[in-house]
Design a protein around this motif. Structure first.
Motif, short mmCIF file in Angstrom:
data_model
loop_
_atom_site.label_atom_id
_atom_site.label_comp_id
_atom_site.label_asym_id
_atom_site.label_seq_id
_atom_site.Cartn_x
_atom_site.Cartn_y
_atom_site.Cartn_z
N GLU A 120 37.27 30.29 14.91
CA GLU A 120 38.24 29.89 15.93
C GLU A 120 39.67 29.80 15.40
OE1 GLU A 120 36.59 26.69 18.62
OE2 GLU A 120 34.92 26.81 17.20
N VAL A 121 39.82 29.25 14.18
CA VAL A 121 41.18 29.09 13.66
C VAL A 121 41.64 30.37 12.98
CG1 VAL A 121 42.69 27.75 12.13
CG2 VAL A 121 40.85 26.60 13.37
N LEU A 122 40.86 30.83 12.01
CA LEU A 122 41.26 32.06 11.29
C LEU A 122 40.92 33.31 12.11
CD1 LEU A 122 40.02 31.08 7.70
CD2 LEU A 122 42.38 31.04 8.54
N ARG A 123 40.01 33.16 13.06
CA ARG A 123 39.59 34.27 13.94
C ARG A 123 39.34 35.55 13.14
NH1 ARG A 123 42.98 36.12 17.43
NH2 ARG A 123 44.80 35.27 16.37
N ILE A 124 38.35 35.51 12.27
CA ILE A 124 38.17 36.67 11.39
C ILE A 124 37.69 37.91 12.15
CG2 ILE A 124 37.71 35.21 9.37
CD1 ILE A 124 34.79 36.28 9.49
N GLU A 125 37.28 37.73 13.37
CA GLU A 125 36.96 38.91 14.22
C GLU A 125 38.12 39.91 14.25
OE1 GLU A 125 34.43 39.10 18.12
OE2 GLU A 125 35.65 37.27 18.11
N GLN A 126 39.35 39.40 14.16
CA GLN A 126 40.50 40.30 14.24
C GLN A 126 40.57 41.28 13.07
OE1 GLN A 126 44.43 38.21 13.52
NE2 GLN A 126 43.10 36.47 13.07
N TYR A 127 39.79 41.01 12.03
CA TYR A 127 39.80 41.92 10.88
C TYR A 127 38.57 42.82 10.85
CZ TYR A 127 43.15 38.35 9.52
OH TYR A 127 44.20 37.47 9.51
N ALA A 128 37.93 42.98 12.01
CA ALA A 128 36.63 43.67 12.06
C ALA A 128 36.71 45.11 11.57
CB ALA A 128 36.05 43.60 13.46
N ASP A 129 37.91 45.65 11.51
CA ASP A 129 38.02 47.04 11.03
C ASP A 129 38.10 47.11 9.50
OD1 ASP A 129 40.40 45.72 11.17
OD2 ASP A 129 41.59 47.50 11.68
N LEU A 130 38.08 45.96 8.84
CA LEU A 130 38.10 45.99 7.37
C LEU A 130 36.66 45.97 6.84
CD1 LEU A 130 40.95 43.41 6.62
CD2 LEU A 130 41.13 45.89 6.94
N PRO A 131 36.44 46.59 5.66
CA PRO A 131 35.08 46.64 5.11
C PRO A 131 34.51 45.23 4.91
CG PRO A 131 36.64 47.90 3.74
CD PRO A 131 37.44 47.25 4.81
N GLY A 132 33.29 45.06 5.29
CA GLY A 132 32.65 43.76 5.15
C GLY A 132 32.86 42.89 6.38
N PHE A 133 34.07 42.88 6.90
CA PHE A 133 34.35 42.08 8.09
C PHE A 133 33.61 42.63 9.31
CE2 PHE A 133 37.73 40.59 5.41
CZ PHE A 133 37.96 39.29 5.81
N ASP A 134 33.33 43.94 9.27
CA ASP A 134 32.63 44.53 10.41
C ASP A 134 31.28 43.84 10.66
OD1 ASP A 134 31.86 45.43 7.95
OD2 ASP A 134 31.45 47.49 8.57
N ALA A 135 30.65 43.45 9.54
CA ALA A 135 29.34 42.79 9.68
C ALA A 135 29.47 41.31 10.03
CB ALA A 135 28.54 42.95 8.39
N ALA A 136 30.64 40.75 9.74
CA ALA A 136 30.79 39.29 9.88
C ALA A 136 31.14 38.90 11.31
CB ALA A 136 31.85 38.79 8.90
N THR A 137 30.26 39.20 12.21
CA THR A 137 30.46 38.84 13.61
C THR A 137 30.35 37.32 13.77
OG1 THR A 137 28.10 38.95 14.02
CG2 THR A 137 29.36 40.99 14.35
N PRO A 138 30.90 36.78 14.83
CA PRO A 138 30.78 35.33 15.06
C PRO A 138 29.34 34.85 14.99
CG PRO A 138 32.36 36.27 16.59
CD PRO A 138 31.76 37.43 15.84
N ASP A 139 28.43 35.63 15.51
CA ASP A 139 27.02 35.22 15.47
C ASP A 139 26.49 35.17 14.05
OD1 ASP A 139 26.95 34.91 18.13
OD2 ASP A 139 25.75 36.71 18.57
#
Lengths: 600, 600
Positions: A17-36
């Motif tokens: 919610e604060v860092l909202r890492i979803e916004q980096y979903a196009d970066l390697p590794g972040f694609d897998a790090a969905t909120p769920d």
């Protein structure tokens, strides 16, 4: 016996919610790090830490480690099995590189899990604790052959890593290292010397231990410019990856310490042990600093972790223990006394702990994200900015985070009164364990000098200017919301004190560097206050938006707004006092000769 | 192994030069306390503490106490003999009443000696530590018969005294006491109940132990108004003073604690033990508070003492350990590194410790003088003023003195780096031992509430007005001397913050007492800063006068002026920050419900 519950909801709030890492979903590794996935990992890791590791914390402290006559070391009962479960569940591989068997997930997630594990059992967490730093150093500086030979089993956790810098005569000042590395015919080196304070230097948790060791080659310059880095496995590794002969490195003794009794702090004797140079000759310090910077962030997390577990037990005691009456009249007239929770001085300590712990957690996780962005962000400019901020904040999370983590642990022990001083209740262990974090991986005075002497002036102050701009912008953005305006105003004022202190150093540090040195520790603390203030402003803003959106869990978000207010009221004022102390300068600090300190 | 040297010169400076106790030579006891006698006592007591008691401190921590199956307790090796030497030398009798065999010297001198003994060996000092308070309680409230029976041997030290308040369910809130006292035919009472955390409750140092015990008679009101005080000897005393039968009181167990391992902290079981009421029924709390107030001053002295011994060892390590180079260029180019002493952050910690330790010593000794003047001063007005100031300053020396004493011990451990964490080096013991002083005899939050809730409003604020007047006058007197003007100005400013905070409490504490409770701890710290500032102004003034008079030892006096300046620059600024925290009020502190503190 104290209890622990991992703050999974809180970590999720920060990450999703604060860092909202979803916004980096196009970066390697972040694609897998969905909120769920983030939620699942935090919940499961939290359960593991609380259920498997935490129950061993107090018994591990009481039992300690045992060194046997043959130099082998046994960790406390249960540690080996608990570590095995950790390896099997893969908790250590979250942020590890996928090419060597890791999960390649963002560091920001790995940092949250690291906090849970440290809070549950710091001594146990320290066995694998330096492995990831050792992996980073080998990844960056090791040869392809070294990487292939060591990394897969270090990533999996089957082998652990250590960091061997300190010697009896040499701590902060690595130029004083005496351990020698003599080149052998086969390209290896014979390492001879004594290293001390080696955390997890010898133990029974993993089948091999990979030591990264600083030593000097025969003709090396007699300074920090003459230090090389070597990988020295406890058991030599055959080219096919199988284990070979025992190397000539052994644990000479384990230390009796104030705390972290469950971790074996070893004197390591290298008697012509076989080592392999990592990276270039005489450039070992730079390689070691890759590891050191990772370790410093990890130690900062330990500060947060010990504060949090102490806080949780402070809360539960305040809720259960009845003593005295509320100042405003009996809160529970049917009972003979009210719970401690009604007393404003107890509540002040709990709020102080809450404000620190949640704020510092946010800072640590932001640092985790900056680690990711410094490597992965799309543009060089973004990577640079992330790296600048990370470099600036590393001594802050380490120095301020552990100073204040210790204070919080002490305050939570205080809530327990005399019962907090009794070993079986576990509160005093948190204080003793938290104490080491202020010392190792660079004592906090060294962190302060790193911040003021190295990080501030680098690139003409580029990093601190970036930081100021971030704080100014976020304060400015928050001004229009009356739930945030006062927090923003007080943060802006604290940031003004930080700017003034920075300016004072620029004007007075050149003329006399002692002016910078005498104020460095205070500066680190102002920076800690402003950094946590920024986190509280962010969290408050996120909470306000969630309330506006009618999200469930309104009480949770409301508590964030209240705690942000508490932080602004009770932490921010120190920034001004610290600035005035800095402006006192070095004169009175340095005026007296040694004789004036002799007791008469 | 750490070392200790008693600060006899410094105590003499305070007693003879700053407080100038010669001016009270017409008061009983002071007539004998000539400057020469003061010097001799301090020198000899200091030697005794350093040579006989200090060497047992670290071994005593390591060995701890042993409880045997029969309930008897053995103190660490050497303690019994060292205590015997103390009794024989009469060090415990300095301030004790002459009519019962004491030396009847001023308390101000006894306080100095108490500091030396606590610094040398806090665990050992705690065996006789509560005897003088027990003597005071019996002197004030005991019958002539009780006084004749118990006091001579308690004064001589052949018997020690204890204080039995705490029970498992009852610490601060003494209304919860359950121990029962049932009247017997012979006028005695049968005492039944369990007391915990009884320091020196059972041991082998003295031939008898005189317990002062709070208990409730059968029809007593169920509150603090229903508590009576009893004297319960371990071994019953025959009317002729000889020892009789063993009383039905025994040590059920000894606690495993964070520190003060050398002192036996006992669970005391009273199984129909024979006790004798001291003073009136149901008025036991007032009697116990005579003892408690003495004990609180003693605990404040422990804070100073642990800070001082840690400071001494911080200094010696900083002088010997070489690491890094001075920021201004190598200080000792012939060596491979400079001593830690050259580093401004190390020097900052040493100066901070010096400023606290010497300032708090002056405050403790001033309190000792106030004890004397509150009893002995020529006029009721003077006695009243001394008593007012003493009441006000007791929670300050206890609360601020031990909070800051712990901080200083921690900082001195920090100077030792990793070596400070190692048990054998003794620095971590100082921290562990210092920790208890913040807790016992009323946790520091209780001290803060005593100050703000009881001492401030008493007699319409008479005591604090007296204090303000003293500070204002001394600042005003110092303004004309340019060596003192800046210290006076900064103290005046801090005193202004204290006045503002006091005013804020007056305006906001009535409407909501939580406003006072939420700021009490901060207030206690402002008061500590102003009190120590006043001491530094006094010491600086004395030093300036000595320099003007061309006294020898110019370097000593010059160091006082420099340290006063350091104090003004580095301590005084916190007063303003603390005031602003107080003005934050109770709202954010008390807003959150218990659920908001639950980890999620």
């Amino acid at each position: 016996m104290p209890t622990y519950k991992a703050p999974a909801r809180d970590a999720r709030f920060i990450i999703n919610e604060v860092l909202r890492i979803e916004q980096y979903a196009d970066l390697p590794g972040f694609d897998a790090a969905t909120p769920d996935l983030v939620e699942t990992v935090l919940d499961e890791a939290g359960k593991f830490a609380a259920e498997v590791w935490a129950p061993l914390n107090l018994p591990g402290d009481q039992e300690g480690c045992t060194r046997h006559p043959d130099g082998s070391v046994t960790a406390p009962t249960g540690f080996k099995d608990a570590y095995q479960q950790y390896v099997e569940a893969g908790w250590g591989t979250l942020g590890m590189p996928a090419e060597f068997g890791g999960q390649g997930l963002p560091h920001v997630l790995g940092f949250a899990v690291e906090e849970f594990l440290c809070a549950a059992n710091q001594s146990l967490a320290m066995y694998p604790g330096l492995t990831s730093g050792a992996v980073s150093a080998l990844l960056t500086k090791g040869s392809a052959e070294q990487q292939a030979l060591y990394l897969p089993k270090m990533v999996s956790g089957e082998w652990t890593g250590t960091m061997n810098l300190t010697e009896p005569q040499c701590g902060t000042d690595l130029g004083l290292i005496r351990t020698r590395a003599v080149p052998q015919m086969d390209g290896s080196y014979a390492i001879t010397g004594t290293k001390i304070f080696i955390s997890a230097g010898e133990h029974d948790l993993s089948e091999n231990i990979i030591h990264l060791v600083l030593a000097k080659t025969p003709d090396a310059p007699d300074s920090t410019k003459g230090i090389s880095l070597f990988v020295v496995p406890k058991i030599l590794v055959n080219p096919d990856g199988s284990l070979g002969a025992r190397n000539a490195v052994s644990c000479g003794s384990i230390e009796h310490k104030m705390g972290i009794h469950g971790n074996a702090t070893c004197v390591m004797n290298y008697d012509g042990a076989t080592g392999y140079m990592v990276g270039e000759e005489n450039k070992g310090l730079a390689a070691m600093f890759i590891m050191m910077n990772a370790a410093r962030l990890g130690v900062g997390i330990q500060g947060v972790a010990q504060a949090d577990v102490a806080y949780q037990n402070g809360v539960s005691y305040a809720a259960e223990r009845r003593q005295g009456r509320a100042l405003t009249g009996p809160a529970e007239p049917g009972e003979k006394a009210d719970p401690l929770f009604v007393h404003p001085d107890v509540r002040r300590m709990l709020m102080d702990a809450k404000a620190f712990t949640e704020g510092a957690r946010a800072l640590a996780l932001w640092c985790g994200l900056l680690v990711d962005l410094s490597h992965l962000a799309a543009t060089e400019e973004e990577r640079q900015a992330a790296d600048d901020l990370l470099g600036l904040l590393t001594p802050v999370i380490k120095g301020y985070g552990t100073d204040k983590g210790y204070d919080v642990a002490t305050a939570m022990q205080q809530i327990w009164g005399g019962h907090g001083y009794i070993a079986e209740n576990g509160m005093e262990q948190f204080v003793r364990d938290a104490r080491i974090a202020m010392i190792y991986e660079g004592a906090n005075g060294v962190q302060a000098m790193d911040l003021v002497g190295r990080k501030l002036p680098a690139h003409m102050g580029r990093a601190i200017q970036t930081f100021f701009a971030v704080v100014d912008r976020e304060c400015s953005d928050a001004r229009g919301d009356n739930r945030l305006a006062d927090v923003a105003a007080k943060l802006e004022k604290a940031n003004g004190e930080l700017k003034a202190a920075t300016m004072w150093f620029m004007q007075n540090g050149m003329a006399n560097p002692n002016n910078a040195g005498a104020g460095a520790h205070h500066y680190m603390h102002i920076m800690g206050i402003v950094s946590l203030g920024l986190m509280w402003l962010r969290m408050a803003r996120t909470a306000a938006a969630a309330l506006d959106a009618g999200s469930g869990d309104a009480a949770y978000y409301q508590a964030k707004l209240t705690t942000a207010r508490f932080f602004a009221e009770r932490y921010a004022p120190d920034a001004g006092a610290l600035r005035r102390k800095i402006e006192g300068g070095a004169e009175a600090v340095m005026a007296l000769p040694l004789e004036a300190f002799a007791t008469a």
